[in-house]
Design an enzyme around this catalytic site. Sequence first.
Site, PDB file in Angstrom:
ATOM      1  N   ARG A  68      42.036  39.112  28.671  1.00 27.31           N
ATOM      2  CA  ARG A  68      42.947  38.050  29.683  1.00 27.31           C
ATOM      3  C   ARG A  68      41.461  37.238  30.945  1.00 27.31           C
ATOM      4  NH1 ARG A  68      45.852  43.415  33.926  1.00 27.31           N
ATOM      5  NH2 ARG A  68      46.047  43.730  30.778  1.00 27.31           N
TER       6      ARG A  68
ATOM      7  N   HIS B  99      36.693  51.962  42.614  1.00 23.45           N
ATOM      8  CA  HIS B  99      38.603  51.524  42.447  1.00 23.45           C
ATOM      9  C   HIS B  99      38.682  51.504  43.754  1.00 23.45           C
ATOM     10  CE1 HIS B  99      42.251  49.891  40.631  1.00 23.45           C
ATOM     11  NE2 HIS B  99      40.785  49.662  39.329  1.00 23.45           N
TER      12      HIS B  99
ATOM     13  N   THR C 179      43.360  48.664  36.223  1.00 26.28           N
ATOM     14  CA  THR C 179      42.784  49.871  35.415  1.00 26.28           C
ATOM     15  C   THR C 179      43.446  51.182  36.248  1.00 26.28           C
ATOM     16  OG1 THR C 179      40.914  49.322  35.468  1.00 26.28           O
ATOM     17  CG2 THR C 179      41.283  51.883  34.762  1.00 26.28           C
TER      18      THR C 179
ATOM     19  N   ASN D  96      31.686  44.005  40.064  1.00 28.43           N
ATOM     20  CA  ASN D  96      32.400  43.639  39.167  1.00 28.43           C
ATOM     21  C   ASN D  96      32.880  41.959  39.487  1.00 28.43           C
ATOM     22  OD1 ASN D  96      34.924  43.025  37.153  1.00 28.43           O
ATOM     23  ND2 ASN D  96      34.774  45.568  37.206  1.00 28.43           N
TER      24      ASN D  96
ATOM     25  N   GLU E  91      31.593  58.056  36.849  1.00 23.14           N
ATOM     26  CA  GLU E  91      32.880  57.425  37.659  1.00 23.14           C
ATOM     27  C   GLU E  91      33.935  58.116  38.621  1.00 23.14           C
ATOM     28  OE1 GLU E  91      32.899  53.099  36.800  1.00 23.14           O
ATOM     29  OE2 GLU E  91      34.040  52.817  38.622  1.00 23.14           O
TER      30      GLU E  91
ATOM     31  N   GLU F 178      32.602  47.986  30.873  1.00 24.32           N
ATOM     32  CA  GLU F 178      33.674  48.963  30.579  1.00 24.32           C
ATOM     33  C   GLU F 178      34.355  48.383  29.565  1.00 24.32           C
ATOM     34  OE1 GLU F 178      35.964  48.345  34.341  1.00 24.32           O
ATOM     35  OE2 GLU F 178      34.507  48.626  35.859  1.00 24.32           O
TER      36      GLU F 178
ATOM     37  N   HIS G 232      36.439  39.743  38.209  1.00 20.45           N
ATOM     38  CA  HIS G 232      38.160  38.354  38.154  1.00 20.45           C
ATOM     39  C   HIS G 232      37.533  36.698  38.756  1.00 20.45           C
ATOM     40  CE1 HIS G 232      40.826  41.328  38.026  1.00 20.45           C
ATOM     41  NE2 HIS G 232      40.502  41.716  39.293  1.00 20.45           N
TER      42      HIS G 232
ATOM     43  N   ARG H 238      38.220  43.607  28.436  1.00 23.74           N
ATOM     44  CA  ARG H 238      40.284  43.786  28.647  1.00 23.74           C
ATOM     45  C   ARG H 238      40.163  43.664  26.477  1.00 23.74           C
ATOM     46  NH1 ARG H 238      42.385  46.232  33.036  1.00 23.74           N
ATOM     47  NH2 ARG H 238      43.830  46.338  31.038  1.00 23.74           N
TER      48      ARG H 238
ATOM     49  N   HIS I  53      34.279  44.514  31.885  1.00 26.77           N
ATOM     50  CA  HIS I  53      35.362  45.509  31.761  1.00 26.77           C
ATOM     51  C   HIS I  53      35.887  43.487  31.219  1.00 26.77           C
ATOM     52  CE1 HIS I  53      39.324  47.493  31.645  1.00 26.77           C
ATOM     53  NE2 HIS I  53      38.883  47.086  30.081  1.00 26.77           N
TER      54      HIS I  53
HETATM   55  N1  PXP Z   1      35.302  51.022  38.275  1.00 27.96           N
HETATM   56  C1  PXP Z   1      36.119  51.341  37.431  1.00 27.96           C
HETATM   57  C2  PXP Z   1      36.121  52.151  36.230  1.00 27.96           C
HETATM   58  C3  PXP Z   1      37.129  50.182  37.548  1.00 27.96           C
HETATM   59  O1  PXP Z   1      38.188  49.704  36.163  1.00 27.96           O
HETATM   60  C4  PXP Z   1      37.697  48.760  38.446  1.00 27.96           C
HETATM   61  C5  PXP Z   1      38.094  47.797  38.429  1.00 27.96           C
HETATM   62  O2  PXP Z   1      38.274  46.983  37.463  1.00 27.96           O
HETATM   63  C6  PXP Z   1      36.034  49.010  39.685  1.00 27.96           C
HETATM   64  C7  PXP Z   1      35.412  50.209  39.331  1.00 27.96           C
HETATM   65  C8  PXP Z   1      36.222  48.111  40.315  1.00 27.96           C
HETATM   66  O3  PXP Z   1      37.500  47.834  41.560  1.00 27.96           O
HETATM   67  P1  PXP Z   1      37.406  46.879  42.538  1.00 27.96           P
HETATM   68  O4  PXP Z   1      38.240  45.474  41.630  1.00 27.96           O
HETATM   69  O5  PXP Z   1      39.349  47.887  43.233  1.00 27.96           O
HETATM   70  O6  PXP Z   1      37.093  47.248  43.001  1.00 27.96           O
END
Ligand code: PXP
Length: 237
Positions: free
Chosen positions: A49, A191, A101, A7, A151, A70, A10, A45, A43
């Site tokens: 952001r 997550h 999230t 992901n 998930e 996402e 960031h 949003r 994602h």
């Molecule tokens: N899965 C989903 C559905 C998420 O919303 C996120 C965060 O955007 C992640 C996985 C990844 O989480 P993390 O950034 O804590 O690894």
Amino acid sequence: MPKLNVNIDHVATLRQARGTNEPDPVLAAYLAELAGAHGIVVHLREDRRHVQDRDLYILRETVKTKLNMEMAATTEMVRIATDVMPDMVTLVPEKREELTTEGGLDVVGNRKTVSKAVDKLKEEGLFVSLFIDPDEKQIKASKEIGADMVEIHTGSYAEADNEKKIEKELKKIELSVGIALDQELRVAAGHGLDYRNVEPIVWIEEIEELNIGHSIISRSVIVGIEEAVSEMLILCS
Ligand code: PXP
């Protein structure tokens, strides 16, 4: 071994902090794929952001592995998803004030809205995953409304701060994976997973994919700093 989807939200967060065009998540996705990532997750949003529409559209052109978008179950996002046509969509809950999230999608409590979004996405041929807590009712509701995959939210496991709590959360995840498989759902997890806590999750063989963001992007900033400073020093000399 589960597939690892990175992901890159960031990377966009860092770019948005300055409002410039670097670092570019598109480039980060390219390098993550070269390093062996099996997929890229972004994602989009509602408040934009971090990831922007432009990122998603370019990523659709450049990602060679698998693009997982996402999104919240809103009309706007369904419209964008059916235009971009990522390889899969993951429906997540979204609140404006949250940092990330928080908690899984309440499929049971928002069945009508989520079901409508799933129907629309599937009508267009999209593969749909729902990000849910490790909870039997949520898993069964996900199946009933036609999701392809769930998930499992690993946030509570990641936050558990002693052995007993960790064991309890792991058990919940293992049980949920079993229930999802009985329902003939495919299973991913994610997550809060990081370099210290990922291993016990990897041992749950039936989890096909892990979606990991924050820990990988954080580490990349740290392990890359020596090279970045050295390169600037060369230019300064
Ligand atoms: N899965 C989903 C559905 C998420 O919303 C996120 C965060 O955007 C992640 C996985 C990844 O989480 P993390 O950034 O804590 O690894």
